[in-house]
Design a protein around this motif. Sequence first.
Motif, PDB file in Angstrom:
ATOM      1  N   ALA A 191       0.929  -0.814   0.463  1.00 28.10           N
ATOM      2  CA  ALA A 191       0.055  -0.266   0.055  1.00 28.10           C
ATOM      3  C   ALA A 191       1.155   1.270  -0.280  1.00 28.10           C
ATOM      4  N   VAL A 192       2.120   1.408   0.538  1.00 28.25           N
ATOM      5  CA  VAL A 192       2.897   2.452   0.636  1.00 28.25           C
ATOM      6  C   VAL A 192       3.243   2.785  -0.298  1.00 28.25           C
ATOM      7  N   LEU A 193       4.038   1.755  -1.344  1.00 22.97           N
ATOM      8  CA  LEU A 193       4.397   1.602  -2.981  1.00 22.97           C
ATOM      9  C   LEU A 193       3.156   2.545  -3.741  1.00 22.97           C
ATOM     10  N   GLU A 194       2.085   1.658  -3.536  1.00 24.04           N
ATOM     11  CA  GLU A 194       0.499   2.444  -4.369  1.00 24.04           C
ATOM     12  C   GLU A 194       0.470   3.484  -4.114  1.00 24.04           C
ATOM     13  N   ALA A 195       0.820   3.638  -2.901  1.00 23.95           N
ATOM     14  CA  ALA A 195       0.248   5.934  -2.738  1.00 23.95           C
ATOM     15  C   ALA A 195       1.156   6.399  -3.183  1.00 23.95           C
ATOM     16  N   THR A 196       2.162   6.013  -4.042  1.00 24.11           N
ATOM     17  CA  THR A 196       3.169   6.936  -4.491  1.00 24.11           C
ATOM     18  C   THR A 196       2.327   6.894  -6.076  1.00 24.11           C
ATOM     19  N   ALA A 197       2.121   5.806  -6.963  1.00 15.94           N
ATOM     20  CA  ALA A 197       1.515   5.427  -7.631  1.00 15.94           C
ATOM     21  C   ALA A 197       0.641   6.102  -8.025  1.00 15.94           C
ATOM     22  N   TRP A 198      -0.842   6.020  -7.200  1.00 12.13           N
ATOM     23  CA  TRP A 198      -2.021   6.435  -7.296  1.00 12.13           C
ATOM     24  C   TRP A 198      -1.546   7.948  -7.160  1.00 12.13           C
ATOM     25  N   GLN A 199      -0.490   8.995  -6.172  1.00 11.34           N
ATOM     26  CA  GLN A 199      -0.784   9.911  -6.788  1.00 11.34           C
ATOM     27  C   GLN A 199      -0.918  10.342  -7.581  1.00 11.34           C
TER      28      GLN A 199
ATOM     29  N   ASN B 236      11.635  -1.656  -9.013  1.00  8.51           N
ATOM     30  CA  ASN B 236      10.701  -2.384  -9.887  1.00  8.51           C
ATOM     31  C   ASN B 236       9.491  -1.989  -9.522  1.00  8.51           C
ATOM     32  N   LEU B 237       8.892  -2.468  -8.480  1.00  7.64           N
ATOM     33  CA  LEU B 237       7.868  -2.991  -8.507  1.00  7.64           C
ATOM     34  C   LEU B 237       6.935  -1.935  -8.799  1.00  7.64           C
ATOM     35  N   LEU B 238       7.438  -0.763  -7.984  1.00  4.88           N
ATOM     36  CA  LEU B 238       7.024   0.660  -7.816  1.00  4.88           C
ATOM     37  C   LEU B 238       7.178   0.722  -9.128  1.00  4.88           C
ATOM     38  N   MET B 239       7.619   0.927  -9.881  1.00  3.39           N
ATOM     39  CA  MET B 239       7.927   1.422 -11.477  1.00  3.39           C
ATOM     40  C   MET B 239       7.370   0.325 -12.462  1.00  3.39           C
ATOM     41  N   GLN B 240       7.027  -0.328 -11.622  1.00  4.01           N
ATOM     42  CA  GLN B 240       5.099  -0.903 -12.449  1.00  4.01           C
ATOM     43  C   GLN B 240       4.267  -0.908 -12.314  1.00  4.01           C
ATOM     44  N   THR B 241       4.295  -0.726 -11.116  1.00  4.92           N
ATOM     45  CA  THR B 241       2.822  -0.214 -11.092  1.00  4.92           C
ATOM     46  C   THR B 241       2.349   0.577 -11.111  1.00  4.92           C
ATOM     47  N   ILE B 242       3.629   1.924 -11.501  1.00  6.72           N
ATOM     48  CA  ILE B 242       2.698   3.198 -11.220  1.00  6.72           C
ATOM     49  C   ILE B 242       2.456   3.358 -12.898  1.00  6.72           C
ATOM     50  N   SER B 243       3.182   1.840 -13.878  1.00 10.11           N
ATOM     51  CA  SER B 243       3.229   2.184 -14.904  1.00 10.11           C
ATOM     52  C   SER B 243       1.121   1.927 -15.155  1.00 10.11           C
ATOM     53  N   ASP B 244       1.470   0.640 -14.096  1.00  9.68           N
ATOM     54  CA  ASP B 244      -0.238  -0.321 -14.116  1.00  9.68           C
ATOM     55  C   ASP B 244      -0.606   0.819 -14.017  1.00  9.68           C
ATOM     56  N   PHE B 245      -0.646   1.687 -13.194  1.00 10.70           N
ATOM     57  CA  PHE B 245      -2.162   2.784 -12.424  1.00 10.70           C
ATOM     58  C   PHE B 245      -2.229   4.078 -13.262  1.00 10.70           C
TER      59      PHE B 245
ATOM     60  N   VAL C  21       6.187   3.853 -18.490  1.00 17.29           N
ATOM     61  CA  VAL C  21       6.653   4.569 -17.453  1.00 17.29           C
ATOM     62  C   VAL C  21       8.528   4.195 -18.227  1.00 17.29           C
ATOM     63  N   VAL C  22       9.246   5.456 -18.193  1.00 16.46           N
ATOM     64  CA  VAL C  22      10.799   4.705 -19.070  1.00 16.46           C
ATOM     65  C   VAL C  22      11.884   6.012 -18.171  1.00 16.46           C
ATOM     66  N   ARG C  23      12.524   4.743 -17.741  1.00 13.93           N
ATOM     67  CA  ARG C  23      13.716   5.041 -16.603  1.00 13.93           C
ATOM     68  C   ARG C  23      14.628   4.835 -17.777  1.00 13.93           C
TER      69      ARG C  23
ATOM     70  N   GLU D 250      12.286   0.123 -19.449  1.00 14.45           N
ATOM     71  CA  GLU D 250      11.094   0.822 -19.162  1.00 14.45           C
ATOM     72  C   GLU D 250       9.675  -0.577 -18.897  1.00 14.45           C
ATOM     73  N   TRP D 251       8.873  -0.057 -17.962  1.00 16.76           N
ATOM     74  CA  TRP D 251       7.963  -0.803 -17.737  1.00 16.76           C
ATOM     75  C   TRP D 251       7.008  -0.700 -18.177  1.00 16.76           C
ATOM     76  N   THR D 252       5.624  -1.557 -18.938  1.00 15.78           N
ATOM     77  CA  THR D 252       4.994  -1.726 -20.109  1.00 15.78           C
ATOM     78  C   THR D 252       3.605  -1.945 -19.178  1.00 15.78           C
TER      79      THR D 252
END
Lengths: 254, 518
Positions: B396-404, B433-442, B447-449, B486-488
């Motif tokens: 949920a902590v990582l998802e918070a950054t992605a949702w914001q 990695n999980l955060l970047m994937q989650t941001i791409s999902d949301f 998402v490209v680094r 790159e995360w898709t």
Amino acid sequence: MARTIQSLERAAAMLRLLAGGERRLGLSDISSSLGLAKGTAHGILRTLQQEGFVEQDPASGRYQLGAELLRLGNSYLDVHELRARALVWTDDLARSSGESVYLGVLHQQGVLIVHHVFRPDDSRQVLEVGAMQPLHSTALGKVLSAYDPVAHSEAVEAEREAFTPRTLTAAADFEAVLDLTRARGWAADVEETWEGVASVAAPIHDRRRMPVGAVGVTGAVERVCREGELRPEIVAAVRDCARAVSRDLGAGRF
Amino acid sequence: MSDTPSTSSHGHGPFIAAIDQGTTSSRCIVFDRDGRIVAVDQKEHEQIFPKPGWVEHDAAEIWTNVQQVVEGALEKAAQSNPGLTSADVKAIGITNQRETTLLWDRNTGEPVHNAIVWQDTRTDALCRELGRNVGQDRFRRETGLPLASYFAGPKIRWLLDNVEGLRERAERGEILFGTMDSWVIWNLTGGVNGGRHVTDVTNASRTMLMNLHTLQWDEKILASMDIPAAVLPEIRSSAEVYGTTAAGVLEGVPVASALGDQQAALFGQTCFDQGEAKSTYGTGTFMLMNTGHQPVNSYNGLLTTVGYRIGDERPVYALEGSIAVTGSLVQWMRDQMGLINSAAEIETLASTVDDNGGAYFVPAFSGLFAPYWRSDARGVIAGLTRYVTKAHIARAVLEATAWQTREITDAMTKDSGVDLAALKVDGGMTSNNLLMQTISDFLDAPVVRPMVAETTCLGAAYAAGLAVGFWSSTDELRANWRRAAEWTPRMDAATRDREYKNWLKAVERTMGWLDDES
């Protein structure tokens, strides 16, 4: 009963004494409660201190348990920590070699890819973090098998599948390659896992010189090799990267 | 440093140096023509906290540190390039912590007070007073900014009101104002001996004193804030030669760019086209989207700011949204909750479960920022059941950054009418990695680094290199940009919509926690 080593018994007694509460003890407290001469006790304490198992308070001169003892029970390096520390160096390796970079650790019977940097040519590539590679045929796997005894026994006990005609499957051949890897500090895979693909890898060590992973580049054999030989500048770049990450993890220069 | 001549030109001159005068440290990075890092030096400076909510820096210490890191970086560059001289460095670029405010004596070069740092909240009451009957948005149409304590204008006013005799000296023309770009450039180009008193459009756009449309100081606002025009620097573009270095290891080298740090990152990520956006994930997160040559008014709680201006080309504007708590939430999990030993372990813990187990974490530790702006909100963990473990909370902590991030991109899309094609990311949290994937999902977008993580310094170097012709065009810079990862998106739309709804419900629960807003 087999003979025991007296100084180790005494060192163990000292650690138990220091662990018996949140206290620091002076040299005379320790020597008298264990019935040792001060000189003997001091010699053992100094050795323990050197190994990090005991620390001496600089102000009072008293002894307490050292941080190394805590690390013993918690020695596992988090792979995500490893990736965070390696990020800058692996980016640089991808740029200098022009090839994709992989960071792998031992996981069950294979190499788990924990970090992947794309080949810097803007082509479509898929992130392979989380993928598994074989131990016996890839450069990453050979490095892990050469330096990590657990990886070694996994690779030796498993059935070594022949992915290409060049895969080494016989035990003696495999051991010889690991000896060579240890001797020169890096490993290669020239079309032993995938046709047309070559890779070079080197070990990453932590501050206790424990092998914690391997880093390497992978690319088309035509680019990674020249006239049938691995390009020395790629080998040098991989080894530089492995050293830089190791240094960031606190390993001394070597 | 590796020396691999046959694989690249890495490590060989000529070079561009970039100075990053940041909030906690000053750094100098030397780049080669490919935009690769040749050498880095860095030095931290003291954070001064005279009272709760006040944050100051000693500007003299900062200038000393800047000189030291420039020397240090050059020394390190010379180790891999024997015989390197200042002639091998074609230009210096500046990037800086934005909004931090300094006034100094033009005749002695001495600061009249410590610099007031952007985080400092001493101008809260003053900002409310300046809003008069209109409120926070009194100057938004002209400046793109709400009246908030971050921005430089009210900080100048506070200094003029509170340092004895300062207003009289300022009106006599003895005092100079600058954000840290101006302070560094003035000192580099000679200080009391003819130093150039300039700032760039991006830094000026954070003062609340510049009109976004004319790119000049706005006389009406100056009058409203009671700030004498005599203290203000000349507003220049972000990429042009302001002067040459007067002394030190880089004597004679042109000082050729200045960009606020977030704008520099936008430039370093080569977001040169309308609709391109970057997000920098650190303690907090700053996201900027290029909106082209027109400033776009925000009706969704974002800031309008200048992205950059190259020489006398048309300016490029940006929308900006920030998330107050991102990396700092992971630190909170480590330091306050003790659930992890290092920041990187959050991913390990979160990866032990497949989803959030129904838990949502809204870290409104000091209220909700963009796009809500609710200071009466406080943090909430919602959806708890017996089933939820610490691993679900980590998730949920990582998802918070992605949702914001999603909320800010939604606001940007609404304001600009441009859909986000892809998000370019940088900063420390991109190693997650999980955060970047989650941001791409949301976001339902790639998402490209990029390959160089130091996009802030790189942006300053790029702008300086363009100004002196080291690089020919933004197209050449774009060609330097390399995708490192790159995360898709992998999440199906139904799941994303359901989860977003739950997140928004959790956000709702944070509001109105504080009864009386004082």
